[in-house]
Design a protein around this motif. Structure first.
Motif, PDB file in Angstrom:
ATOM      1  N   ALA A  68       4.811  -7.235  29.857  1.00 21.57           N
ATOM      2  CA  ALA A  68       3.991  -8.454  29.760  1.00 21.57           C
ATOM      3  C   ALA A  68       4.152  -9.324  31.003  1.00 21.57           C
ATOM      4  N   ASP A  77       1.915 -16.095  28.478  1.00 21.22           N
ATOM      5  CA  ASP A  77       1.613 -15.241  27.320  1.00 21.22           C
ATOM      6  C   ASP A  77       1.812 -16.022  26.025  1.00 21.22           C
ATOM      7  N   ASP A  87       4.862 -12.476  31.207  1.00 20.96           N
ATOM      8  CA  ASP A  87       5.965 -13.443  31.195  1.00 20.96           C
ATOM      9  C   ASP A  87       7.263 -12.853  31.757  1.00 20.96           C
ATOM     10  N   SER A  97       6.074 -15.192  23.414  1.00 18.68           N
ATOM     11  CA  SER A  97       6.121 -13.940  22.653  1.00 18.68           C
ATOM     12  C   SER A  97       7.549 -13.413  22.536  1.00 18.68           C
TER      13      SER A  97
END
Ligand code: T3D
Length: 262
Positions: A241, A261, A243, A207
């Motif tokens: 997130a 992710d 990650d 992402s």
């Protein structure tokens, strides 16, 4: 009959091959629809973390198949090429907004729409014998599939217009020198180099990569201050997130990160 688009997934990398080598992988409407469907499957498949796009045979793609009934001139008939472009736009849009990074391995000549779909990928590698041709002006057309947007951003207005107006063949090495593509590599190592780049991308936080692409594209049209704000918004979301937590923890633990992710 073999499919005009061949897809294979291995180890988080999806390989999509333009597969009409007998026609230099020139695009027909059904082939473009199959390519759009393959890209949709990549977007929907959480296991896929990078894409490699390439061509079968000696060409990457000769662009629009000029024998295609939708475009082939007929005496007394006015063809609406917009109807043909309706088959390209989902492909051009999907490549630019795919939720995974894209690598194009340009194995031979990339002409017209073939060139511009290749140039729409995130990292473009080309074999030493490959070439790029903005073939449109020679048949009375303008660069499509994002060519008018991509070319000046990649090489600046002066070179973009030279390429687009004259439609000359540009060698892969010259394309790399100009910054039109990332790199020119020996033909025999192209597939392995593209796979290596895709595997590296697949191991990175997807992402963050995809947001980087979107921000870089958007920033070309933004004042500096708005680009700063867009970066802040993205960083704020990414910081929450998995990650990011995994990346920092792995660094502190002195171990390899495991990103998840997408
Ligand atoms: O709907 C619209 O038209 C709007 C959309 C436009 C998007 C576009 O992509 S417009 C641009 C279309 N593409 C071209 O104008 C490129 C035409 N092709 C070439 O300039 C050259 O063929 C190449 C530079 C790509 C390759 O040259 P070379 O010398 O390696 O091969 P060749 O001998 O020219 O071609 C081999 C065969 O493929 C030949 O057929 P033959 O004689 O063996 O029966 C040639 O006619 C055929 N071929 C090549 N490109 C196309 C094609 N047939 C149909 N459509 C093609 N685009």
């Amino acid at each position: 009959q073999s499919p005009s688009i061949a897809t294979a997934i291995e180890g988080g990398v999806c390989h999509i091959t333009l597969n009409r080598p007998e026609a230099l992988n020139a695009f027909t409407a059904p082939m473009l629809d199959a390519l759009a469907a393959a890209l949709q499957e990549v977007a929907a498949n959480e296991q896929v973390r990078a894409l490699v796009l390439t061509g079968a045979g000696r060409a990457f793609s000769a662009g629009q198949d000029l024998q295609e009934p939708l475009v082939r001139p007929e005496p007394g008939v006015r063809k609406d090429l917009g109807l043909m472009l309706d088959h390209y736009l989902p492909v051009a849009r999907a490549l630019r907004s795919l939720p995974v990074p894209t690598v194009c391995a340009v194995n031979g000549v990339a002409a017209g729409a073939g060139a511009n779909l290749a140039l729409g990928c995130d990292i473009v590698l080309a074999a030493e014998g490959a070439s790029f041709i903005q073939a449109f002006s020679k048949i009375g057309l303008i660069p499509d599939c994002g060519g008018t947007w991509l070319l000046p951003r990649l090489v600046g207005r002066a070179k973009a217009l030279e390429l687009a107006l004259l439609g000359d063949k540009l060698s892969a090495s010259e394309a790399a020198r100009l910054g039109l593509i990332a790199r020119c590599v020996p033909a025999e190592t192209l597939a392995a180099e593209a796979l290596g780049v895709a595997q590296r991308l697949a191991a990175l936080p997807t992402s963050a990569l995809v947001r980087t692409r979107a921000l870089v594209d958007a920033a070309m049209d933004l004042p500096f201050d708005e680009a700063l704000s867009a970066e802040r918004t993205a960083q704020s979301a990414l910081g929450q997130a998995h990650d990011y937590q995994e990346g920092v923890q792995a660094f502190l633990d002195k171990r390899a990160p495991r990103y998840a992710d997408r």
